[in-house]
Design a protein around this motif. Sequence first.
Motif, PDB file in Angstrom:
ATOM      1  N   ASP A  24       0.806  -1.219   0.000  1.00 54.69           N
ATOM      2  CA  ASP A  24       0.000   0.000   0.000  1.00 54.69           C
ATOM      3  C   ASP A  24       0.840   1.271   0.000  1.00 54.69           C
ATOM      4  O   ASP A  24       0.468   2.259  -0.645  1.00 54.69           O
ATOM      5  CB  ASP A  24      -0.910   0.025   1.236  1.00 54.69           C
ATOM      6  N   MET A  25       1.982   1.225   0.698  1.00 54.03           N
ATOM      7  CA  MET A  25       2.756   2.443   0.917  1.00 54.03           C
ATOM      8  C   MET A  25       4.047   2.501   0.098  1.00 54.03           C
ATOM      9  O   MET A  25       4.684   3.559   0.020  1.00 54.03           O
ATOM     10  CB  MET A  25       3.104   2.569   2.409  1.00 54.03           C
ATOM     11  N   GLY A  26       4.404   1.383  -0.517  1.00 50.32           N
ATOM     12  CA  GLY A  26       5.648   1.334  -1.263  1.00 50.32           C
ATOM     13  C   GLY A  26       6.859   1.295  -0.343  1.00 50.32           C
ATOM     14  O   GLY A  26       6.734   1.235   0.885  1.00 50.32           O
ATOM     15  N   TRP A  27       8.042   1.305  -0.969  1.00 49.75           N
ATOM     16  CA  TRP A  27       9.295   1.340  -0.207  1.00 49.75           C
ATOM     17  C   TRP A  27       9.583   2.805   0.128  1.00 49.75           C
ATOM     18  O   TRP A  27      10.404   3.458  -0.509  1.00 49.75           O
ATOM     19  CB  TRP A  27      10.422   0.730  -1.021  1.00 49.75           C
ATOM     20  N   THR A  28       8.880   3.302   1.125  1.00 49.63           N
ATOM     21  CA  THR A  28       8.959   4.719   1.470  1.00 49.63           C
ATOM     22  C   THR A  28       9.456   4.904   2.897  1.00 49.63           C
ATOM     23  O   THR A  28       9.399   3.980   3.719  1.00 49.63           O
ATOM     24  CB  THR A  28       7.571   5.370   1.347  1.00 49.63           C
ATOM     25  N   ASP A  29       9.907   6.115   3.171  1.00 50.13           N
ATOM     26  CA  ASP A  29      10.343   6.426   4.538  1.00 50.13           C
ATOM     27  C   ASP A  29       9.187   6.295   5.520  1.00 50.13           C
ATOM     28  O   ASP A  29       9.381   5.870   6.664  1.00 50.13           O
ATOM     29  CB  ASP A  29      10.906   7.854   4.587  1.00 50.13           C
ATOM     30  N   GLN A  30       8.001   6.648   5.076  1.00 49.96           N
ATOM     31  CA  GLN A  30       6.843   6.546   5.957  1.00 49.96           C
ATOM     32  C   GLN A  30       6.578   5.091   6.354  1.00 49.96           C
ATOM     33  O   GLN A  30       6.296   4.793   7.527  1.00 49.96           O
ATOM     34  CB  GLN A  30       5.600   7.135   5.282  1.00 49.96           C
ATOM     35  N   ALA A  31       6.649   4.190   5.369  1.00 49.86           N
ATOM     36  CA  ALA A  31       6.424   2.772   5.660  1.00 49.86           C
ATOM     37  C   ALA A  31       7.511   2.225   6.577  1.00 49.86           C
ATOM     38  O   ALA A  31       7.225   1.448   7.502  1.00 49.86           O
ATOM     39  CB  ALA A  31       6.379   1.977   4.353  1.00 49.86           C
ATOM     40  N   VAL A  32       8.747   2.625   6.325  1.00 49.55           N
ATOM     41  CA  VAL A  32       9.871   2.165   7.140  1.00 49.55           C
ATOM     42  C   VAL A  32       9.730   2.635   8.580  1.00 49.55           C
ATOM     43  O   VAL A  32       9.953   1.876   9.530  1.00 49.55           O
ATOM     44  CB  VAL A  32      11.194   2.665   6.512  1.00 49.55           C
ATOM     45  N   THR A  33       9.337   3.883   8.762  1.00 49.33           N
ATOM     46  CA  THR A  33       9.162   4.433  10.112  1.00 49.33           C
ATOM     47  C   THR A  33       8.036   3.720  10.851  1.00 49.33           C
ATOM     48  O   THR A  33       8.163   3.372  12.033  1.00 49.33           O
ATOM     49  CB  THR A  33       8.870   5.945  10.030  1.00 49.33           C
ATOM     50  N   LEU A  34       6.927   3.493  10.152  1.00 48.58           N
ATOM     51  CA  LEU A  34       5.795   2.789  10.749  1.00 48.58           C
ATOM     52  C   LEU A  34       6.192   1.379  11.162  1.00 48.58           C
ATOM     53  O   LEU A  34       5.877   0.920  12.271  1.00 48.58           O
ATOM     54  CB  LEU A  34       4.630   2.742   9.760  1.00 48.58           C
ATOM     55  N   ALA A  35       6.910   0.675  10.284  1.00 51.34           N
ATOM     56  CA  ALA A  35       7.310  -0.703  10.576  1.00 51.34           C
ATOM     57  C   ALA A  35       8.275  -0.758  11.753  1.00 51.34           C
ATOM     58  O   ALA A  35       8.202  -1.688  12.584  1.00 51.34           O
ATOM     59  CB  ALA A  35       7.949  -1.327   9.340  1.00 51.34           C
ATOM     60  N   ALA A  36       9.179   0.199  11.845  1.00 49.94           N
ATOM     61  CA  ALA A  36      10.119   0.225  12.975  1.00 49.94           C
ATOM     62  C   ALA A  36       9.367   0.383  14.285  1.00 49.94           C
ATOM     63  O   ALA A  36       9.689  -0.289  15.290  1.00 49.94           O
ATOM     64  CB  ALA A  36      11.125   1.356  12.785  1.00 49.94           C
ATOM     65  N   ARG A  37       8.375   1.249  14.289  1.00 49.48           N
ATOM     66  CA  ARG A  37       7.580   1.459  15.498  1.00 49.48           C
ATOM     67  C   ARG A  37       6.804   0.197  15.855  1.00 49.48           C
ATOM     68  O   ARG A  37       6.775  -0.220  17.025  1.00 49.48           O
ATOM     69  CB  ARG A  37       6.630   2.646  15.293  1.00 49.48           C
ATOM     70  N   GLU A  38       6.197  -0.438  14.857  1.00 50.49           N
ATOM     71  CA  GLU A  38       5.430  -1.656  15.114  1.00 50.49           C
ATOM     72  C   GLU A  38       6.321  -2.804  15.573  1.00 50.49           C
ATOM     73  O   GLU A  38       5.888  -3.663  16.352  1.00 50.49           O
ATOM     74  CB  GLU A  38       4.663  -2.059  13.860  1.00 50.49           C
ATOM     75  N   ALA A  39       7.566  -2.825  15.075  1.00 51.88           N
ATOM     76  CA  ALA A  39       8.502  -3.886  15.457  1.00 51.88           C
ATOM     77  C   ALA A  39       9.141  -3.624  16.817  1.00 51.88           C
ATOM     78  O   ALA A  39       9.870  -4.480  17.342  1.00 51.88           O
ATOM     79  CB  ALA A  39       9.587  -4.036  14.395  1.00 51.88           C
ATOM     80  N   GLY A  40       8.882  -2.441  17.388  1.00 49.99           N
ATOM     81  CA  GLY A  40       9.430  -2.111  18.696  1.00 49.99           C
ATOM     82  C   GLY A  40      10.921  -1.833  18.681  1.00 49.99           C
ATOM     83  O   GLY A  40      11.614  -2.057  19.679  1.00 49.99           O
ATOM     84  N   LEU A  41      11.427  -1.331  17.551  1.00 53.82           N
ATOM     85  CA  LEU A  41      12.853  -1.052  17.431  1.00 53.82           C
ATOM     86  C   LEU A  41      13.161   0.350  17.947  1.00 53.82           C
ATOM     87  O   LEU A  41      12.457   1.307  17.627  1.00 53.82           O
ATOM     88  CB  LEU A  41      13.303  -1.157  15.970  1.00 53.82           C
ATOM     89  N   SER A  42      14.229   0.457  18.724  1.00 53.55           N
ATOM     90  CA  SER A  42      14.662   1.752  19.230  1.00 53.55           C
ATOM     91  C   SER A  42      15.421   2.500  18.146  1.00 53.55           C
ATOM     92  O   SER A  42      15.792   1.923  17.116  1.00 53.55           O
ATOM     93  CB  SER A  42      15.565   1.563  20.449  1.00 53.55           C
ATOM     94  N   SER A  43      15.672   3.778  18.378  1.00 50.13           N
ATOM     95  CA  SER A  43      16.430   4.556  17.401  1.00 50.13           C
ATOM     96  C   SER A  43      17.843   4.009  17.250  1.00 50.13           C
ATOM     97  O   SER A  43      18.412   4.015  16.151  1.00 50.13           O
ATOM     98  CB  SER A  43      16.472   6.029  17.818  1.00 50.13           C
ATOM     99  N   GLU A  44      18.420   3.496  18.343  1.00 52.18           N
ATOM    100  CA  GLU A  44      19.750   2.896  18.269  1.00 52.18           C
ATOM    101  C   GLU A  44      19.729   1.627  17.426  1.00 52.18           C
ATOM    102  O   GLU A  44      20.647   1.369  16.640  1.00 52.18           O
ATOM    103  CB  GLU A  44      20.280   2.581  19.671  1.00 52.18           C
ATOM    104  N   GLU A  45      18.673   0.831  17.567  1.00 53.89           N
ATOM    105  CA  GLU A  45      18.568  -0.410  16.799  1.00 53.89           C
ATOM    106  C   GLU A  45      18.338  -0.131  15.315  1.00 53.89           C
ATOM    107  O   GLU A  45      18.912  -0.810  14.457  1.00 53.89           O
ATOM    108  CB  GLU A  45      17.436  -1.274  17.362  1.00 53.89           C
ATOM    109  N   THR A  46      17.520   0.860  15.010  1.00 49.44           N
ATOM    110  CA  THR A  46      17.301   1.169  13.593  1.00 49.44           C
ATOM    111  C   THR A  46      18.575   1.711  12.956  1.00 49.44           C
ATOM    112  O   THR A  46      18.864   1.422  11.792  1.00 49.44           O
ATOM    113  CB  THR A  46      16.161   2.193  13.412  1.00 49.44           C
ATOM    114  N   ALA A  47      19.349   2.493  13.721  1.00 51.01           N
ATOM    115  CA  ALA A  47      20.616   3.011  13.193  1.00 51.01           C
ATOM    116  C   ALA A  47      21.604   1.886  12.943  1.00 51.01           C
ATOM    117  O   ALA A  47      22.382   1.926  11.978  1.00 51.01           O
ATOM    118  CB  ALA A  47      21.210   4.028  14.161  1.00 51.01           C
TER     119      ALA A  47
END
Length: 211
Positions: A24-47
């Motif tokens: 629905d959202m494509g390979w976008t920053d918005q989708a990536v940010t949403l998925a990180a939040r849903e996966a419970g990843l911290s900013s350190e983990e995403t980095a």
Amino acid sequence: MTAQRPSIRLQDKWLDTLLPHVADMGWTDQAVTLAAREAGLSSEETALAAPNGVSDLLERFFDRAEEDMQAALEAQDLSALRTHEKVAAGIRAWLGALEPHREAVRRAAARGFLPWNAPDAAQRTWKTADAIWTAAGDTATDYNRETKRGLLSAVLPTIVLYWQNEPDEADLDAFIAKRLENAMTFGKWGSKIAKPGLELLDRLRGRGDAG
């Protein structure tokens, strides 16, 4: 089995959460940010997992398809197959790994066609061609290695576009076989031209080293 690096484990967790949103959202920053939040990843983990964001997760998406392709081929007896048949089997195994994520592939292709992403797309295609040839048992190290991978890289996008239309298996097999036949014919013709020139360059380099 070799243990995965922490960054790979985090990428996989993130990617598994991201893929349902890509349709629905494509390979976008918005989708990536949403998925990180849903996966419970911290900013350190995403980095740690994907410092380059979308591009790193796209890379991991195709890396996983190549890993699945290699595992599928290792489970088969390919000894009776000719080289081009092994390559065709690799392509089919790779497409099979991508099958559950057909829309994600379409979205990735659309992203790759954008001018500012074209170099990444070309590099990704070459890497996939290299994985397929390696899984097929190719061990060439000279210019033949580059030629084989270059020719396969040239036909893979066409094969993917055809696969996107969901042809039946027989038609897909025939299409792959025809594309490989064309590539191999061109490769044999091209090598007759390239080989003498490369041999001359080797001799000239040898003279320079001797001097």
